[in-house]
Design a protein around this motif. Structure first.
Motif, PDB file in Angstrom:
ATOM      1  N   GLN A  13       0.925  -0.947  -0.039  1.00 14.32           N
ATOM      2  CA  GLN A  13      -0.138   0.137   0.032  1.00 14.32           C
ATOM      3  C   GLN A  13       0.712   1.278   0.153  1.00 14.32           C
ATOM      4  OE1 GLN A  13      -2.760  -0.373   3.184  1.00 14.32           O
ATOM      5  NE2 GLN A  13      -4.231  -1.187   1.837  1.00 14.32           N
ATOM      6  N   ALA A  14       0.125   2.014  -0.506  1.00 10.15           N
ATOM      7  CA  ALA A  14       1.092   3.208  -0.393  1.00 10.15           C
ATOM      8  C   ALA A  14       1.483   3.833   0.927  1.00 10.15           C
ATOM      9  CB  ALA A  14       0.262   4.598  -0.945  1.00 10.15           C
ATOM     10  N   GLU A  87       4.718   5.390  -3.492  1.00 14.03           N
ATOM     11  CA  GLU A  87       3.798   5.945  -4.065  1.00 14.03           C
ATOM     12  C   GLU A  87       3.140   5.146  -5.116  1.00 14.03           C
ATOM     13  OE1 GLU A  87       5.349   9.671  -5.206  1.00 14.03           O
ATOM     14  OE2 GLU A  87       5.504  10.533  -3.211  1.00 14.03           O
ATOM     15  N   PRO A  88       1.629   5.359  -5.355  1.00 13.00           N
ATOM     16  CA  PRO A  88       1.406   4.502  -6.783  1.00 13.00           C
ATOM     17  C   PRO A  88       2.183   4.664  -7.823  1.00 13.00           C
ATOM     18  CG  PRO A  88      -0.388   5.252  -5.363  1.00 13.00           C
ATOM     19  CD  PRO A  88       1.061   6.088  -4.697  1.00 13.00           C
ATOM     20  N   GLU A  89       2.711   5.914  -8.153  1.00 15.78           N
ATOM     21  CA  GLU A  89       3.612   6.099  -9.113  1.00 15.78           C
ATOM     22  C   GLU A  89       4.638   5.676  -9.478  1.00 15.78           C
ATOM     23  OE1 GLU A  89       0.624   9.252  -8.567  1.00 15.78           O
ATOM     24  OE2 GLU A  89       2.231   8.454  -7.123  1.00 15.78           O
ATOM     25  N   THR A  91       4.953   2.285  -9.263  1.00 16.83           N
ATOM     26  CA  THR A  91       4.371   1.127  -9.565  1.00 16.83           C
ATOM     27  C   THR A  91       5.201   0.572 -10.739  1.00 16.83           C
ATOM     28  OG1 THR A  91       2.360   1.036  -8.456  1.00 16.83           O
ATOM     29  CG2 THR A  91       2.825  -0.388 -10.698  1.00 16.83           C
ATOM     30  N   SER A 118      -0.515   0.065  -4.168  1.00 13.40           N
ATOM     31  CA  SER A 118      -1.971   0.480  -4.313  1.00 13.40           C
ATOM     32  C   SER A 118      -2.184   1.777  -3.395  1.00 13.40           C
ATOM     33  CB  SER A 118      -2.875  -0.672  -3.702  1.00 13.40           C
ATOM     34  OG  SER A 118      -2.246  -1.112  -2.629  1.00 13.40           O
ATOM     35  N   SER A 119      -3.222   2.608  -3.786  1.00 15.10           N
ATOM     36  CA  SER A 119      -3.603   3.770  -3.231  1.00 15.10           C
ATOM     37  C   SER A 119      -4.715   3.464  -2.096  1.00 15.10           C
ATOM     38  CB  SER A 119      -4.001   4.740  -4.006  1.00 15.10           C
ATOM     39  OG  SER A 119      -5.400   4.128  -4.821  1.00 15.10           O
TER      40      SER A 119
END
Length: 119
Positions: A13-14, A87-89, A91, A118-119
């Motif tokens: 998770q984030a 952060e999701p970015e 990924t 994941s956010s």
């Protein structure tokens, strides 16, 4: 034959942390700079971090500076990427690379390890 084998990827998770490892064989590890790159779906592979040979100077992409830390253990032929505050970015598939120390040109690549945030 050079082998670079990444491990440590996963789904988090984030805000979480992960540590990637890359074990090298078939090359004089201490003679090469090492780097981490990543490729997100639909995007080009991009530089993340690198560590030089002699003084272990480190270099980071602006997007990960302050959150990621690269390190190496020459006795274990291993390079690490400690990733925090994910952060999701972030990924992407993360690739380890052996780099020529003079210009950081890639010499050999690993097959990559998936990191999903994941956010």
């Amino acid at each position: 034959q050079v082998h670079l084998v990444e491990s440590g990827g996963g789904v988090v998770q984030a805000g979480a942390s992960l540590r990637l490892s890359c074990v090298a064989s078939g090359l004089p590890f201490s003679n090469y700079a090492m780097g981490w790159f990543r490729q997100a779906p639909g995007k080009e592979r991009e530089f993340v971090a690198a560590i030089s040979v002699r003084v272990s100077a480190t270099f980071y992409a602006d997007s990960v500076k302050g959150r990621f830390t690269i390190s190496r253990d020459n006795a274990e032929n291993t390079v690490y990427l400690q990733m925090s505050s994910l952060e999701p970015e972030d990924t992407a598939v993360y690739y380890c690379a052996a780099l020529h120390d003079a210009d950081f040109a890639p010499y050999s690549w690993g097959r990559g390890t998936q990191v999903t945030v994941s956010s």
